[in-house]
Write a protein that holds these residues in place. Structure first.
Motif, mmCIF file in Angstrom:
data_model
loop_
_atom_site.group_PDB
_atom_site.id
_atom_site.type_symbol
_atom_site.label_atom_id
_atom_site.label_comp_id
_atom_site.label_asym_id
_atom_site.label_seq_id
_atom_site.Cartn_x
_atom_site.Cartn_y
_atom_site.Cartn_z
ATOM 1 N N PRO A 17 -12.388 34.697 -24.776
ATOM 2 C CA PRO A 17 -12.668 33.274 -24.506
ATOM 3 C C PRO A 17 -14.033 32.878 -25.050
ATOM 4 O O PRO A 17 -14.972 33.679 -25.086
ATOM 5 C CB PRO A 17 -12.633 33.181 -22.979
ATOM 6 N N SER A 18 -14.092 31.660 -25.461
ATOM 7 C CA SER A 18 -15.359 31.160 -26.011
ATOM 8 C C SER A 18 -16.344 30.886 -24.884
ATOM 9 O O SER A 18 -15.984 30.861 -23.701
ATOM 10 C CB SER A 18 -15.112 29.876 -26.801
ATOM 11 N N ALA A 19 -17.578 30.661 -25.249
ATOM 12 C CA ALA A 19 -18.620 30.386 -24.253
ATOM 13 C C ALA A 19 -18.315 29.151 -23.416
ATOM 14 O O ALA A 19 -18.464 29.180 -22.190
ATOM 15 C CB ALA A 19 -19.970 30.239 -24.948
ATOM 16 N N LEU A 24 -16.553 26.853 -18.157
ATOM 17 C CA LEU A 24 -15.643 26.024 -17.360
ATOM 18 C C LEU A 24 -14.984 26.843 -16.251
ATOM 19 O O LEU A 24 -14.815 26.359 -15.122
ATOM 20 C CB LEU A 24 -14.575 25.410 -18.263
ATOM 21 N N ARG A 25 -14.609 28.088 -16.563
ATOM 22 C CA ARG A 25 -14.008 28.945 -15.546
ATOM 23 C C ARG A 25 -14.988 29.219 -14.403
ATOM 24 O O ARG A 25 -14.624 29.158 -13.229
ATOM 25 C CB ARG A 25 -13.564 30.265 -16.173
ATOM 26 N N ALA A 26 -16.208 29.506 -14.767
ATOM 27 C CA ALA A 26 -17.221 29.769 -13.747
ATOM 28 C C ALA A 26 -17.486 28.518 -12.906
ATOM 29 O O ALA A 26 -17.617 28.592 -11.682
ATOM 30 C CB ALA A 26 -18.519 30.249 -14.395
ATOM 31 N N ALA A 27 -17.532 27.386 -13.594
ATOM 32 C CA ALA A 27 -17.774 26.127 -12.885
ATOM 33 C C ALA A 27 -16.653 25.833 -11.905
ATOM 34 O O ALA A 27 -16.899 25.397 -10.773
ATOM 35 C CB ALA A 27 -17.916 24.981 -13.892
#
Length: 244
Positions: A17-19, A24-27
């Protein structure tokens, strides 16, 4: 006969996955955790409110800082004249025993009236005063809308009235029925007469602009209406939920 060559397929490498995707996943994870954390906190606070009496409220605290102190002393509803509870319900929320936190009919009537009158129930006012802040904004109204049904679910109607009577503002720096009874009439809350109780209920929407001991013509008229309303809800059973 020539042998066929067998092709060996190499396993495809997983696409990393890109940065921005990782961000977005972490958010999303933190948002979910934050929402769950707030939900748990709200449940705990409302749950504690069933047995722990508030020693202050956000508004009371701000007024205490502004004025250098306030009059506030908790009193059990058992030590308050029954006329006082009936009077505030008749004045502020006559259908208190029949709704789950929101009086839909009152809301409809307020909308039809162009929003010139309030439709907040005693439950909504208790949530706002105990847990939230004063002022008109969508965040507070959203929290109030979420917390009110929870309070109705977890608290008894009698408990809601008890807390409301103790945190309501009756004059500048005067909070709760015990301080109000002494401030205006020099009596303890269990000695309030029907007339005195109705006078106190009559000033609740505008405690800084009205007086129970020096009533204006409007307050006198409002008091008579509350006396009649309190007698009516006692007779037709709309006070049973907080008197039994």
């Amino acid at each position: 006969m020539a042998k066929r060559k067998t092709r060996t397929t190499r396993p495809r490498k997983k696409r990393q996955p890109s940065a921005p995707q990782l961000f977005l996943r972490a958010a999303r994870r933190w948002v979910v955790r934050g929402v769950l954390g707030v939900a748990v906190l709200v449940l705990v606070l409302i749950g504690l409110g069933t047995v722990i009496n508030p020693w202050t409220t956000p508004y009371m605290f701000s007024e205490s800082r502004r004025l250098g102190g306030v009059s506030y002393d908790w009193v059990s509803i058992d030590a308050v004249a029954p006329a006082m509870a009936r009077s505030v319900v008749a004045a502020e929320d006559a259908n208190f025993c029949n709704h789950w936190g929101f009086d839909v009919q009152a809301i409809r009537e307020a909308i039809e009236d162009g929003g010139n009158r309030g439709a907040s129930t005693i439950s909504q006012q208790t949530v706002k005063n105990v847990y939230l802040w004063h002022g008109r904004n969508y965040t507070r109204k959203a929290l109030e809308a979420l917390m009110t049904p929870l309070m109705e679910l977890m608290w008894s109607k009698r408990r809601i009235v008890e807390v409301y009577l103790n945190i309501a503002e009756f004059d500048e720096g005067v909070f709760g029925v015990k301080a109000a009874a002494d401030h205006y009439f020099g009596v303890t809350p269990d000695r309030l007469s029907d007339l005195q109780a109705a006078r106190l209920a009559a000033i609740l929407p505008d405690p800084k602009g009205r007086s129970a001991s020096r009533p204006s013509d409007f307050v006198r008229k409002r008091t008579r209406a509350i006396l009649s309303g309190a007698a009516t809800i006692s007779k037709d059973g709309r006070s049973d939920c907080f008197e039994s």
